[in-house]
Design an enzyme around this catalytic site. Structure first.
Site, PDB file in Angstrom:
ATOM      1  CD1 TRP A  88      51.674  17.597  33.059  1.00 25.96           C
ATOM      2  CD2 TRP A  88      51.324  16.371  34.994  1.00 25.96           C
ATOM      3  NE1 TRP A  88      52.804  17.223  33.476  1.00 25.96           N
ATOM      4  CE2 TRP A  88      52.598  16.213  34.646  1.00 25.96           C
ATOM      5  CE3 TRP A  88      50.749  15.744  36.031  1.00 25.96           C
ATOM      6  CZ2 TRP A  88      53.485  15.696  35.417  1.00 25.96           C
ATOM      7  CZ3 TRP A  88      51.765  14.973  36.803  1.00 25.96           C
ATOM      8  CH2 TRP A  88      53.107  14.910  36.502  1.00 25.96           C
ATOM      9  CG  ASP A  89      52.581  22.085  34.819  1.00 27.37           C
ATOM     10  OD1 ASP A  89      52.611  21.157  33.895  1.00 27.37           O
ATOM     11  OD2 ASP A  89      53.676  22.798  34.868  1.00 27.37           O
ATOM     12  CD  GLU A  96      58.029  15.734  29.732  1.00 29.81           C
ATOM     13  OE1 GLU A  96      58.841  16.697  30.045  1.00 29.81           O
ATOM     14  OE2 GLU A  96      56.745  16.088  29.330  1.00 29.81           O
ATOM     15  CE  LYS A 134      61.961  17.495  32.006  1.00 30.63           C
ATOM     16  NZ  LYS A 134      60.840  17.792  30.965  1.00 30.63           N
ATOM     17  CD  GLN A 135      58.528  15.769  35.322  1.00 22.03           C
ATOM     18  OE1 GLN A 135      58.630  16.231  34.425  1.00 22.03           O
ATOM     19  NE2 GLN A 135      57.569  16.110  36.551  1.00 22.03           N
TER      20      GLN A 135
END
Lengths: 770, 770
Positions: free
Chosen positions: A353-354, A484, A597-598
């Site tokens: 999906w980047d 994640e 994480k993000q």
């Protein structure tokens, strides 16, 4: 963190040779032209640690899945980008002894990646074990103009002797992937040959039936030499022996073509490769290089970002833009952008999906419209596979779940919590369509391709929600959000948010098409068998009654249901020696912790910023940023944009640095595996959407620029509806210039302004706009 | 489901040979003596499908972990029970042609597992491809009396010819595990030899340094024959050629010893094996068999369950009791009970919570006290490893997390949702100590071993809970309950329940020790560095404020938080062709569904039944049973017990059948991989605790018997505090008999009764007791 790269505006420079850095530099100095890529492996033999890497776009191997415990639904294979036959090789012998930098004394080693022209050069003086000293200069490029061609100029000057020097340009097909699941070889050689002035081989993947032909020829700047040509089952070479004189430079130009069966007929492919190599040789190094450099010049004209007063930041942003353009050229809808581009094996070179979440915002603004369109059509062509994928998981009625990782549209990933649960990717694909449309207004695309994808995605969400009797709301159970470090959670706010948005936008887009072409509209309804009344009603109900986890005391959207049950500690509470936590904590400890994480809630606020006032954004930024460890390369850029949005420019700059020089400074000690190519687009976003404050609201372009304290000035280019605009921001003013001549009406700090070829817009910088 | 086994009270019988059933029968007809086990592979060559399996207790291989995606904390290896050198082999040649049942015409094939005496016999008439017809009778047993010995009697009678018959008894060390992660061989042969009347080999595992010596000798009932002995790198044999006469039976007795380095010195092991084989031969088949059968007789006297009027149920329960006793003999605290015992490779032969939750209730009642005590000491000896394991996951202060799967105390499993999250296993280990104590009152064990384990486990729970500010309760986040069809859930009711119980019981047990021995008490406090005031206060707070998910409308404990958010459909709604769902649905679909793999809330109600009234139990049974697919072999027995508890005897019987004949009828099409040995204990529980209604309440034995409608009578034996009681239940009455003579006071349907050697208790059956 390693700081072995010298700062320079246009060049990446390494001075002095340290074998410990070799694999890192092999990544950093990688070359690519969108059709193929090559790590900065040495041409000559090298016995030190090295990750050999030569990759060809679209050529992959379906490597048999490896798992500890099989779960129903796992894919049979993981598609891997192939380490391909080595075409750069030029073995060098000096009086019979092989040149090997791991065994020589080396002086004046210098490696330069010239980003302006897309060329890698290397020079050094080596004293071999036989005390012969030579000066070496090696240059290579992968032609942007002729993307099947790679060209190397390799020069040797004897420094302290006259004697025999042998150049052995070769192609070697005996190649492995380091990350092969079962240590298998993926290539077979179908044909191989050599004659006096050339050598060639035709390689074939064991499965699927890909062929790649390699051919080489060469020129040398002396007339007297002896040649020996030979080949065995997998390697072909020309051995050129020269009696060299001290201080006389011998230069070999090696012309290679790499032709893949994606572009040429199986039967003719080897012949074509040989002809092309010959033609390249006839054209010669200088002309080939000129055409290549001209292409780079055009790219920079549309995509360069200039930063004055911060060479390190200048170098970094150009490096990111450079690598993105090396990876994807946008002329083939079958190709996409792997997280490591052509710089390593990790992540298999597959599509994540980047692409939609990061690369598309970059290409949409810096490249011709067609480039992004091709990236979208790539997914359109995978729609049937995505529908099959959803069907396997129990969905019906044309619902589509796009894969987490793919090469052909089939899912490749095999961790259930990602493969089956990280379904927000489906939202990113829909959002990319929206993003493309708002930047281009390409309604033809929407009608021909986009809406079909949107309906299939919306159907997935409609089926993936459950009506909870207990909550009297729709819920989405068992997902992994962008963060994640949480798995199998219920009601991830971001996922629920984008699910609802997908339902809304699918209907909106369908309506748009209806207005623009009733014929197209009916075609879509028929093709998708869309039950307007029933499905719309169902979707509207979900939109109205979706559950969003929220805490009233904190007035906060919760990342997922129950997030506040976790022990609420902050990133600043983690001892430094336990960072990054993913290298120091066991997986369950990470999962149980509140650490993120993000960007997750903030990823949603980034996408749907219009819905929130500045206070709300600030509140969420403060809460979540202090709990986010940014252990994904995709994270700091989004936080940087939001920090800029709430006027926290220092924080935005801190986060920008983290993303911009991630690879150049090897923040996470992993660059030896390859570069973080897709997240490089996030660096661009951090400048353009962060400091530049670029937004599109109601189809109108907005800029709300700010500038870090230590920058004198920065400027960037934007393609919006085929208008190329340049935005220059200094500590005192904002200037908008058009490069296409047409008049563009846009907002700068809420001022409606008009820019045309006669009239640049100049406004004072507003430092506290929000 | 395959019904190829004939019903018989004491025997498992297969008539007629079908190669399709061979691997299934190899499992079903397995033999074992607690020290070694052997699948029912044929002695002679067989070229059809077969899972060769010969296993030796405690001998394992640390097979390098195989995963798709590594996560921090995963173990380096998975300990695997080893398929060991083949010691049963006897190749047969008839006029030079090898006997191979896959290639012969076979008549009168009959295979019998005589459970009363622990012997496997097989007879058939085979017509070879050379038209020679022979009658074969083969018998073997693994001596219960001499557990290093395996003995085979193999007889051949020529039916239609006189001619040469060759017997080739051999030992073959060239053996693999079918489930080897990396297709490696695990064994090396260090020594091998043969002479006229014997053959031997010493095998060695590549790691760790296990040695197993195999020696064979033999007798034959004729005096004229020729012998050839030979051996190569991995196989040793004696070749005995005989001129046979038509209708004359030749019988070879093969005596094998299998001596492992767990019991003998490395240096002497081969010598000992050879001596023991020779001794076994001198003792002779009949005497060896007599001693073996006597052992089985003693086992049956203490553990048999008799069922009148239902041969199929009778056969099944004896099969279950037989296999459990074949697997574990209870004389070595280093050994444990793998889920498949010695009948297959799956689950690695390692220790799971099955032992504590299922096998211990069985052995505690049917075997001498020492047997269970050894199973508990096994875990005590692993305590330091469990503390290290917890430490790796971030816990401190001597908290212990026992592994999910282990051979040495180290964790072997590598699915994060199980390895790290299925922590309720820690509770089962504590509960087993409680269960042992309430059955034996062995306070010495509690003081010397038990409390130390209980404190370490309690410390784990204390640290694993989090105080939720939002709930103002303690929560346990990110767990997998017994129902593995849910992963990473918050507040699994069963887990929270057993966590609280562990905290309570650790304090209670410590207090018990304090009362019985102050010296022991202080020793424990010192050794564990237990901070009585602080830790007890903390534990009491958790006990008081633990959160339990509950729905008031339904007056129902919820399996986990949010369980009712799921779509509430019933097992009866699943189309038959989609069952079992684990073979038909993708993993995410299973996870998202409300369907339950195995008893979870009901597992808790089973353990803590005293806390709930019958209405509450019935309400929970009705709710959860209708959502439980019983796709774990450990599930139906618990539901059967609860069904009996709420007076639903028909349902209890239905569930009993499901567990009792699981392997004999191959319900789930997986018996070819091995038997479900540990869950066989659940079958016993279903009768004794289900129909028999056996309970221990306040240290007093209770029976509340019921009986399925189609049974005339059933009876079982119970060891309670070293008293052996027999309970006979018919359609009209309940009779309690003591076999140890001492007086026992107990409850039958709430009547306090006394049983002694003079006085059996006889009461009328109460059909609607609850």
């Amino acid at each position: 963190m390693i700081k072995h790269i010298k700062s320079n505006e246009w060049n990446i420079i390494e001075e002095g040779f340290n074998p410990d850095y070799q694999e890192i530099s092999e990544s950093v100095f990688s070359l690519g032209n969108g059709r193929m890529g090559q790590r900065a492996n040495f041409e000559e033999s090298y016995s030190g640690k090295s990750l050999q890497g030569s990759y060809i776009a679209g050529i992959f191997y379906p490597d048999k899945t490896k798992v500890g415990w099989w779960k129903n639904g796992y894919p049979e294979y993981f598609a891997k980008v192939l380490n391909s036959p080595n075409w750069i090789g030029i073995d060098i012998k000096v009086e019979g002894l092989t040149l090997d930098l791991f065994k020589c004394k080396i002086e004046n080693f210098r490696r330069i990646l010239d980003m302006k022209q897309g060329i890698l050069s290397r020079s050094f003086i080596a004293t071999l074990e036989n005390d012969k000293k030579i000066k070496v200069d090696a240059i290579r490029f992968l032609s942007m103009e002729n993307p099947d061609c790679g060209i190397i100029r390799y020069s040797i000057t004897p420094v302290n002797f006259s004697g025999k020097v042998t150049f052995i340009p070769y192609i070697d097909g005996d190649i492995k992937n380091r990350d092969a699941n079962w240590d298998e070889k993926f290539w077979e050689i179908s044909e191989i040959g050599s004659n006096k002035n050339e050598a060639w081989l035709l390689s074939k993947t064991k499965k699927p039936d890909f062929r790649v032909a390699f051919a080489m020829c060469w020129n040398i700047n002396v007339s007297e030499y002896s040649i020996n040509s030979s080949h065995n089952a997998s390697r072909c070479e020309n051995r050129i022996e020269i009696d060299c004189k001290k201080d006389e430079t011998i230069t070999l130009d090696k012309f290679v073509t790499v032709c893949s069966s994606l572009y040429y007929e199986h039967k003719k492919i080897l012949e074509i490769a040989r002809l092309k190599a010959e033609k390249s040789k006839q054209t010669g190094f200088e002309k080939m290089f000129g055409a290549h450099a001209a292409r780079w010049d055009a790219i920079w004209r549309q995509s360069d970002i200039k930063i004055k007063g911060d060479i390190s930041a200048q170098q970094a942003i150009r490096f990111n833009i450079f690598q993105l353009n090396q990876t994807y050229r946008g002329d083939d809808e079958r190709l996409n952008i792997g997280p490591k581009g052509f710089t390593g094996e990790k992540y298999g070179g597959s599509t994540y999906w980047d692409t939609e979440a990061y690369c598309i915002p970059f290409f949409i603004s810096t490249a011709p419209q067609q480039v992004t369109r091709n990236l979208l059509i790539y997914r359109y062509k995978h729609l049937q596979k995505a529908i099959e994928n959803a069907k396997k998981l129990g969905f019906s009625n044309g619902a589509a779940l796009y894969p987490m990782v793919t090469m052909t549209g089939e899912e490749c990933h095999n961790e259930w919590e990602i493969t089956f649960e990280e379904i927000h990717r489906n939202g990113a694909i829909a959002f990319a369509i929206y993003n493309y449309i708002r930047n281009t207004n390409d309604l033809k695309y929407l009608g021909e391709y986009g809406v079909e994808v949107l309906i299939a995605i919306a159907r997935f969400w409609a089926q993936r929600t459950t009506f909870s009797n207990e909550k009297q709301k729709f819920v989405i159970l068992g997902v992994t959000g962008p963060n994640e470090y949480e798995n199998n959670v219920n009601n991830n706010w971001y996922t629920n948010k984008i699910a609802v948005w997908c339902l809304k936008y699918a209907m909106e887009a369908l309506e748009k098409v209806k207005v623009s072409s009733l014929k197209m509209y009916h075609k879509i309804i028929e093709k998708t068998n869309f039950d307007i009344e029933k499905e719309s009603a169902e979707w509207n109900k979900i939109i109205e009654y979706m559950y969003f986890p929220y805490n009233a005391d904190l007035d906060l959207f919760l990342q997922q249901e129950g997030y506040l049950d976790k022990e609420q500690i902050l990133v600043s509470d983690i001892p430094v020696n336990q960072r990054p936590i993913n290298q120091n904590w066991s997986w369950d400890r990470i999962l149980r912790s509140c650490f993120i994480k993000q960007a997750d809630v903030l990823q949603g606020i980034y996408l749907f910023e219009d819905e929130f006032d500045t206070d709300t954004i600030r509140r969420h930024f403060d809460f979540y940023e202090s709990r986010t460890v940014h252990e994904s390369s995709l994270s700091p850029c989004v936080h940087a944009i939001i920090a800029a949005r709430i006027g926290n420019i220092n924080k935005a700059y801190e986060l920008y640095l983290r993303t911009a020089r991630l690879d150049l400074d090897d923040y996470n000690n992993e660059v030896h595996e390859g570069l973080h190519v897709t997240s490089m687009a996030g660096t661009w976003m951090a400048i353009v959407e962060g400091f530049g404050g670029k937004r599109i609201i109601n189809n109108m372009l907005h800029f709300n620029p700010s500038i870090p304290a230590n920058w004198e000035e920065y400027s960037f280019m934007i393609n919006f509806n085929d208008n190329i605009l340049e935005i220059r921001v200094s500590q005192s003013q904002v200037e908008i210039i058009t490069h296409t001549g047409r008049e563009v009406v846009l907002f700068v700090y809420d001022n409606l302004v008009t820019v045309n070829s006669l009239h640049n817009v100049v406004l004072p910088l507003q430092s506290g706009f929000y």
